[in-house]
Design a protein around this motif. Sequence first.
Motif, short mmCIF file in Angstrom:
data_model
loop_
_atom_site.label_atom_id
_atom_site.label_comp_id
_atom_site.label_asym_id
_atom_site.label_seq_id
_atom_site.Cartn_x
_atom_site.Cartn_y
_atom_site.Cartn_z
N PRO A 81 20.11 8.58 15.25
CA PRO A 81 19.98 7.15 14.93
C PRO A 81 20.40 6.81 13.50
O PRO A 81 19.64 6.25 12.73
N GLY A 82 21.60 7.19 13.12
CA GLY A 82 22.11 6.84 11.79
C GLY A 82 21.65 7.78 10.71
O GLY A 82 20.92 8.74 10.94
N MET A 83 22.12 7.52 9.52
CA MET A 83 21.80 8.35 8.36
C MET A 83 21.16 7.45 7.32
O MET A 83 21.33 6.26 7.32
N GLY A 84 20.46 8.06 6.41
CA GLY A 84 19.94 7.29 5.30
C GLY A 84 18.44 7.41 5.16
O GLY A 84 17.82 8.30 5.70
N VAL A 85 17.91 6.47 4.45
CA VAL A 85 16.50 6.48 4.09
C VAL A 85 15.81 5.33 4.81
O VAL A 85 16.33 4.22 4.87
N ASP A 86 14.64 5.59 5.32
CA ASP A 86 13.83 4.55 5.95
C ASP A 86 13.00 3.88 4.86
O ASP A 86 12.05 4.46 4.33
N PHE A 87 13.37 2.66 4.50
CA PHE A 87 12.67 1.93 3.45
C PHE A 87 11.51 1.09 3.98
O PHE A 87 10.85 0.40 3.21
N SER A 88 11.24 1.14 5.28
CA SER A 88 10.18 0.30 5.83
C SER A 88 8.80 0.55 5.21
O SER A 88 8.02 -0.40 5.10
N PRO A 89 8.46 1.78 4.76
CA PRO A 89 7.16 1.93 4.11
C PRO A 89 7.01 1.07 2.84
O PRO A 89 5.91 0.73 2.45
N LEU A 90 8.15 0.72 2.24
CA LEU A 90 8.08 -0.12 1.04
C LEU A 90 7.55 -1.51 1.36
O LEU A 90 7.01 -2.19 0.49
N ASP A 91 7.71 -1.94 2.62
CA ASP A 91 7.20 -3.25 3.02
C ASP A 91 5.68 -3.31 2.90
O ASP A 91 5.11 -4.38 2.74
N ARG A 92 5.04 -2.15 3.01
CA ARG A 92 3.58 -2.08 2.93
C ARG A 92 3.08 -1.71 1.54
O ARG A 92 1.89 -1.55 1.33
N ALA A 93 4.00 -1.53 0.60
CA ALA A 93 3.61 -1.09 -0.74
C ALA A 93 2.82 -2.19 -1.46
O ALA A 93 3.09 -3.37 -1.31
N ASP A 94 1.86 -1.76 -2.22
CA ASP A 94 1.03 -2.66 -3.00
C ASP A 94 1.73 -2.95 -4.33
O ASP A 94 1.87 -2.06 -5.17
N PRO A 95 2.18 -4.19 -4.55
CA PRO A 95 2.89 -4.51 -5.80
C PRO A 95 2.05 -4.23 -7.04
O PRO A 95 2.57 -3.81 -8.06
N GLN A 96 0.74 -4.44 -6.95
CA GLN A 96 -0.12 -4.18 -8.11
C GLN A 96 -0.17 -2.69 -8.45
O GLN A 96 -0.21 -2.32 -9.62
N ALA A 97 -0.15 -1.85 -7.41
CA ALA A 97 -0.14 -0.41 -7.65
C ALA A 97 1.16 -0.01 -8.34
O ALA A 97 1.16 0.85 -9.23
N GLY A 98 2.25 -0.63 -7.94
CA GLY A 98 3.54 -0.35 -8.58
C GLY A 98 3.54 -0.75 -10.04
O GLY A 98 4.02 -0.01 -10.91
N LEU A 99 2.98 -1.92 -10.33
CA LEU A 99 2.90 -2.37 -11.73
C LEU A 99 2.00 -1.44 -12.54
O LEU A 99 2.31 -1.12 -13.69
N ALA A 100 0.91 -0.99 -11.93
CA ALA A 100 -0.01 -0.08 -12.62
C ALA A 100 0.69 1.24 -12.92
O ALA A 100 0.53 1.81 -14.02
N LEU A 101 1.48 1.75 -11.98
CA LEU A 101 2.20 3.00 -12.20
C LEU A 101 3.24 2.83 -13.30
O LEU A 101 3.41 3.71 -14.15
N ARG A 102 3.94 1.71 -13.30
CA ARG A 102 4.92 1.44 -14.37
C ARG A 102 4.23 1.49 -15.73
O ARG A 102 4.74 2.09 -16.68
N GLU A 103 3.07 0.83 -15.82
CA GLU A 103 2.33 0.81 -17.08
C GLU A 103 1.89 2.23 -17.47
O GLU A 103 1.99 2.62 -18.63
#
Length: 175
Positions: A81-103
């Motif tokens: 079924p094609g090649m590449g990366v499944d980015f669908s888990p990013l749809d469930r990512a917590d934006p606040q957790a991402g900002l916290a990790l960046r910090e």
Amino acid sequence: ALAVFFTRLLVVALPTSTRPRAVCLPHGHPICQRTSGAKYPRRAGAEKLTAPVTDLVLTMNRWDFDYASAHRLGRRVANIPGMGVDFSPLDRADPQAGLALREELGFGPDRFLLVYGAEFSRRKSQAVLLRALARLPERAALLLPGQGDLLPSCQALARELGVERWVVFPGHVSM
């Protein structure tokens, strides 16, 4: 398509007792519904010539699968079924957790963050990214997760280029 053909052509030239298994994964089959009339006989002939040594043909779409199966371009033909990366888990990512990790890593929300996770080896070329970072505005930052033999030399290069405050080497990161 040429690399796949010539690799299998080399396999054809080997003695049967020493032939390795040959798997063909064309990125878009060399023969497709858009192949011009002049190219079709050459490409079809090349595929038929190497088909006897092709153990497996992996196709990424229905047309390629049907063609490879109908013309027996390998001992086995399978569709993936094609090649590449499944980015669908990013749809469930917590934006606040991402900002916290960046910090946590020292990258505020105003930084343009480039991420390249890979083994530190010559073929992955992190040194090229470090040299490019030195030419970018100071707003750009680079996150280079990974391990490998060239990690220490990339860290030294970051210091030499004066970009060590804009790049983080967190080592191996598990998902």
